[in-house]
Design a protein around this motif. Structure first.
Motif, PDB file in Angstrom:
ATOM      1  N   THR A  42     -73.053 -26.036  14.782  1.00 55.74           N
ATOM      2  CA  THR A  42     -74.283 -27.622  14.645  1.00 55.74           C
ATOM      3  C   THR A  42     -73.100 -27.824  15.261  1.00 55.74           C
ATOM      4  OG1 THR A  42     -75.831 -26.434  14.390  1.00 55.74           O
ATOM      5  CG2 THR A  42     -76.222 -28.270  14.886  1.00 55.74           C
ATOM      6  N   CYS A  43     -72.761 -28.109  14.033  1.00 55.16           N
ATOM      7  CA  CYS A  43     -71.367 -29.475  14.479  1.00 55.16           C
ATOM      8  C   CYS A  43     -70.391 -29.714  15.218  1.00 55.16           C
ATOM      9  CB  CYS A  43     -71.084 -30.361  12.359  1.00 55.16           C
ATOM     10  SG  CYS A  43     -72.238 -30.911  11.401  1.00 55.16           S
ATOM     11  N   THR A  44     -70.330 -28.494  15.459  1.00 57.92           N
ATOM     12  CA  THR A  44     -68.813 -28.603  16.162  1.00 57.92           C
ATOM     13  C   THR A  44     -69.796 -27.655  17.504  1.00 57.92           C
ATOM     14  OG1 THR A  44     -68.674 -26.545  15.690  1.00 57.92           O
ATOM     15  CG2 THR A  44     -67.237 -28.307  14.931  1.00 57.92           C
ATOM     16  N   ALA A  45     -70.688 -28.083  17.809  1.00 56.07           N
ATOM     17  CA  ALA A  45     -71.222 -27.170  19.031  1.00 56.07           C
ATOM     18  C   ALA A  45     -70.389 -28.125  21.025  1.00 56.07           C
ATOM     19  CB  ALA A  45     -72.639 -27.063  19.084  1.00 56.07           C
ATOM     20  N   PRO A  46     -70.451 -29.486  20.696  1.00 54.83           N
ATOM     21  CA  PRO A  46     -70.375 -29.863  21.895  1.00 54.83           C
ATOM     22  C   PRO A  46     -68.751 -29.193  22.481  1.00 54.83           C
ATOM     23  CG  PRO A  46     -71.471 -31.143  20.652  1.00 54.83           C
ATOM     24  CD  PRO A  46     -71.345 -30.049  19.794  1.00 54.83           C
ATOM     25  N   LEU A  47     -68.019 -29.411  20.945  1.00 50.35           N
ATOM     26  CA  LEU A  47     -66.598 -28.771  21.663  1.00 50.35           C
ATOM     27  C   LEU A  47     -66.450 -27.421  21.640  1.00 50.35           C
ATOM     28  CD1 LEU A  47     -64.393 -30.704  18.727  1.00 50.35           C
ATOM     29  CD2 LEU A  47     -64.653 -31.095  20.488  1.00 50.35           C
ATOM     30  N   ALA A 100     -66.664 -33.792  29.639  1.00 49.48           N
ATOM     31  CA  ALA A 100     -67.508 -34.588  28.820  1.00 49.48           C
ATOM     32  C   ALA A 100     -68.442 -35.483  29.243  1.00 49.48           C
ATOM     33  CB  ALA A 100     -67.414 -34.540  27.703  1.00 49.48           C
ATOM     34  N   SER A 101     -67.618 -36.096  30.621  1.00 52.17           N
ATOM     35  CA  SER A 101     -68.581 -37.221  31.156  1.00 52.17           C
ATOM     36  C   SER A 101     -69.738 -36.515  32.068  1.00 52.17           C
ATOM     37  CB  SER A 101     -68.005 -38.119  32.469  1.00 52.17           C
ATOM     38  OG  SER A 101     -67.343 -39.069  30.649  1.00 52.17           O
ATOM     39  N   ARG A 102     -69.470 -35.429  33.060  1.00 49.99           N
ATOM     40  CA  ARG A 102     -69.977 -34.453  33.689  1.00 49.99           C
ATOM     41  C   ARG A 102     -71.022 -34.070  32.938  1.00 49.99           C
ATOM     42  NH1 ARG A 102     -71.220 -30.388  35.016  1.00 49.99           N
ATOM     43  NH2 ARG A 102     -70.743 -29.060  33.217  1.00 49.99           N
ATOM     44  N   ILE A 103     -70.533 -33.426  32.111  1.00 47.25           N
ATOM     45  CA  ILE A 103     -72.326 -32.686  31.002  1.00 47.25           C
ATOM     46  C   ILE A 103     -73.290 -33.015  31.112  1.00 47.25           C
ATOM     47  CG2 ILE A 103     -72.600 -31.399  29.234  1.00 47.25           C
ATOM     48  CD1 ILE A 103     -70.021 -30.437  28.879  1.00 47.25           C
ATOM     49  N   VAL A 104     -72.410 -35.011  30.589  1.00 45.16           N
ATOM     50  CA  VAL A 104     -73.062 -35.631  30.146  1.00 45.16           C
ATOM     51  C   VAL A 104     -74.256 -36.452  31.226  1.00 45.16           C
ATOM     52  CG1 VAL A 104     -73.919 -38.320  29.264  1.00 45.16           C
ATOM     53  CG2 VAL A 104     -72.655 -36.655  28.279  1.00 45.16           C
ATOM     54  N   TYR A 105     -73.799 -36.482  32.576  1.00 40.98           N
ATOM     55  CA  TYR A 105     -74.303 -36.873  33.745  1.00 40.98           C
ATOM     56  C   TYR A 105     -75.373 -36.010  34.125  1.00 40.98           C
ATOM     57  CZ  TYR A 105     -74.676 -39.008  39.135  1.00 40.98           C
ATOM     58  OH  TYR A 105     -75.030 -39.690  39.778  1.00 40.98           O
ATOM     59  N   GLU A 106     -74.593 -34.446  34.741  1.00 40.46           N
ATOM     60  CA  GLU A 106     -75.334 -33.673  35.750  1.00 40.46           C
ATOM     61  C   GLU A 106     -76.556 -32.880  34.939  1.00 40.46           C
ATOM     62  OE1 GLU A 106     -72.747 -31.252  36.901  1.00 40.46           O
ATOM     63  OE2 GLU A 106     -71.677 -32.262  38.967  1.00 40.46           O
ATOM     64  N   GLU A 107     -76.090 -32.880  33.444  1.00 43.64           N
ATOM     65  CA  GLU A 107     -76.942 -32.319  32.317  1.00 43.64           C
ATOM     66  C   GLU A 107     -78.050 -32.637  31.529  1.00 43.64           C
ATOM     67  OE1 GLU A 107     -75.296 -27.799  31.609  1.00 43.64           O
ATOM     68  OE2 GLU A 107     -73.599 -28.860  32.596  1.00 43.64           O
ATOM     69  N   GLY A 108     -77.721 -33.649  31.013  1.00 38.93           N
ATOM     70  CA  GLY A 108     -78.258 -34.180  30.000  1.00 38.93           C
ATOM     71  C   GLY A 108     -77.200 -34.219  28.675  1.00 38.93           C
ATOM     72  N   LEU A 109     -77.739 -35.565  27.294  1.00 39.38           N
ATOM     73  CA  LEU A 109     -76.408 -35.082  26.352  1.00 39.38           C
ATOM     74  C   LEU A 109     -76.890 -33.532  25.937  1.00 39.38           C
ATOM     75  CD1 LEU A 109     -74.563 -36.449  24.412  1.00 39.38           C
ATOM     76  CD2 LEU A 109     -77.211 -37.693  23.706  1.00 39.38           C
ATOM     77  N   ARG A 110     -78.405 -33.706  25.535  1.00 37.08           N
ATOM     78  CA  ARG A 110     -78.729 -32.292  25.016  1.00 37.08           C
ATOM     79  C   ARG A 110     -77.781 -30.289  25.607  1.00 37.08           C
ATOM     80  NH1 ARG A 110     -84.749 -31.339  25.063  1.00 37.08           N
ATOM     81  NH2 ARG A 110     -84.538 -30.082  23.508  1.00 37.08           N
ATOM     82  N   ALA A 111     -76.984 -30.881  26.855  1.00 36.30           N
ATOM     83  CA  ALA A 111     -77.110 -29.219  27.001  1.00 36.30           C
ATOM     84  C   ALA A 111     -75.733 -29.652  26.281  1.00 36.30           C
ATOM     85  CB  ALA A 111     -76.018 -30.580  28.621  1.00 36.30           C
ATOM     86  N   TRP A 150     -75.523 -28.632  23.355  1.00 35.90           N
ATOM     87  CA  TRP A 150     -76.190 -28.299  22.421  1.00 35.90           C
ATOM     88  C   TRP A 150     -76.664 -26.749  23.414  1.00 35.90           C
ATOM     89  CZ3 TRP A 150     -75.772 -32.724  21.824  1.00 35.90           C
ATOM     90  CH2 TRP A 150     -74.935 -33.156  20.071  1.00 35.90           C
ATOM     91  N   LYS A 151     -76.332 -26.510  24.130  1.00 37.17           N
ATOM     92  CA  LYS A 151     -76.959 -25.086  25.083  1.00 37.17           C
ATOM     93  C   LYS A 151     -76.693 -23.954  24.662  1.00 37.17           C
ATOM     94  CE  LYS A 151     -77.020 -25.592  29.173  1.00 37.17           C
ATOM     95  NZ  LYS A 151     -77.131 -25.861  30.591  1.00 37.17           N
ATOM     96  N   GLY A 152     -77.450 -22.902  24.276  1.00 38.25           N
ATOM     97  CA  GLY A 152     -77.081 -21.715  23.511  1.00 38.25           C
ATOM     98  C   GLY A 152     -76.650 -22.188  22.056  1.00 38.25           C
ATOM     99  N   ASN A 153     -76.958 -23.227  21.412  1.00 42.05           N
ATOM    100  CA  ASN A 153     -76.752 -23.370  19.881  1.00 42.05           C
ATOM    101  C   ASN A 153     -77.400 -22.935  18.930  1.00 42.05           C
ATOM    102  OD1 ASN A 153     -75.231 -24.973  17.871  1.00 42.05           O
ATOM    103  ND2 ASN A 153     -77.047 -25.723  17.222  1.00 42.05           N
ATOM    104  N   LEU A 154     -78.846 -22.626  19.513  1.00 43.50           N
ATOM    105  CA  LEU A 154     -80.194 -22.383  18.896  1.00 43.50           C
ATOM    106  C   LEU A 154     -79.214 -20.579  18.574  1.00 43.50           C
ATOM    107  CD1 LEU A 154     -82.649 -21.372  18.011  1.00 43.50           C
ATOM    108  CD2 LEU A 154     -83.781 -21.147  19.628  1.00 43.50           C
ATOM    109  N   VAL A 155     -79.060 -19.909  19.944  1.00 41.80           N
ATOM    110  CA  VAL A 155     -78.901 -18.431  19.269  1.00 41.80           C
ATOM    111  C   VAL A 155     -77.421 -18.533  18.338  1.00 41.80           C
ATOM    112  CG1 VAL A 155     -76.633 -17.797  21.265  1.00 41.80           C
ATOM    113  CG2 VAL A 155     -78.201 -16.246  20.362  1.00 41.80           C
TER     114      VAL A 155
END
Length: 241
Positions: A62-67, A95-106, A108-113
């Motif tokens: 979870t801590c390293t999910a963004p990377l 990283a900027s594209r993800i924040v701009y187009e998908e939001g900060l929560r993106a 952690w997309k797939g982190n639940l699985v």
């Protein structure tokens, strides 16, 4: 398929550290001499050790999910972008594209699985390593009297088998995690259950194990080296002290 295998192998390699961390407390409690005043304290059972290893893996991922998501997007970038676009990419730009187009929560997309995968993966690898090691030590010449070479061999084989076992049993979740994290603006899978259903529908049950072979070829040696090096260095350190 190659991307899923490489990502699964890298994730499994990292999570070997979580299993080792859980083992560390277990073996220290069982092998190291304890002060007299602590003899009456209850020891953690196997269930709690397995839970500790699983939670450790889940927290670390979870801590390293963004990377981890940035890694996956860079690996599959050639499938979605032209050569000119790929030349101008960087970690900060993506990283900027993800924040701009998908939001900060993106991030952690797939982190639940990922958590659903890491809990059983870390627990299984930790538990099966001890089992395999005990079984191997029953073979003549590989017991505790076999010397350093036998100990290292047992640790390497036991670690490799435990990594292969854990990766094989939890690979469908790892595959789903990779595909969810690889999605950008177009979401083909709506969640864990939908991804599992869609893969079975479109590719058959065997589709859940695409890339398993290359993953096991990487996971086996990686976890084997991780366990054997850790155990050998730890034993040497304890003897020196």
């Amino acid at each position: 398929m190659q991307t899923e295998a490489s990502v699964g192998m890298a994730a499994a390699t990292v999570d070997g550290a979580a299993a080792v961390a859980a083992r560390r407390y277990s073996t220290q409690q069982q092998q190291q001499p304890q002060p007299q005043q602590h003899h009456n304290q209850p020891k953690l059972g196997t269930t709690l050790h397995l839970l500790a290893g699983g939670v450790a893996g889940a927290v670390s991922k979870t801590c390293t999910a963004p990377l981890a998501r940035l890694t996956i997007l860079f690996q599959v970038q050639g499938m979605h972008s032209d050569v000119a676009t790929m030349r101008n990419t960087s970690i900060w730009r993506e990283a900027s594209r993800i924040v701009y187009e998908e939001g900060l929560r993106a991030f952690w997309k797939g982190n639940l699985v990922t958590i659903a995968h890491r809990l059983p993966y870390s627990s299984i690898s930790f538990y099966t390593y001890e089992k395999y090691k005990n079984w191997l030590q029953m073979i003549p010449g590989l017991d505790s009297n076999g010397g350093l070479g036998a100990d290292v061999g047992v640790r390497m084989v036991g670690g490799g088998l435990s990594g292969i076992t854990a990766a094989s049993l939890t690979y469908p979740l790892d595959l789903v995690r990779t595909r969810l994290a690889a999605q950008t603006n177009t979401a083909y899978y709506r969640g864990i259950s939908h991804a599992l259903f869609a893969i079975c529908r479109d590719e058959g049950p065997r589709g859940l194990y695409k890339g398993l072979g290359p993953t096991l070829l990487g996971v086996g040696p990686s976890i084997a080296i991780s366990f054997s090096v850790y155990e050998t260095l730890r034993s040497h350190w304890l003897l020196e002290r």
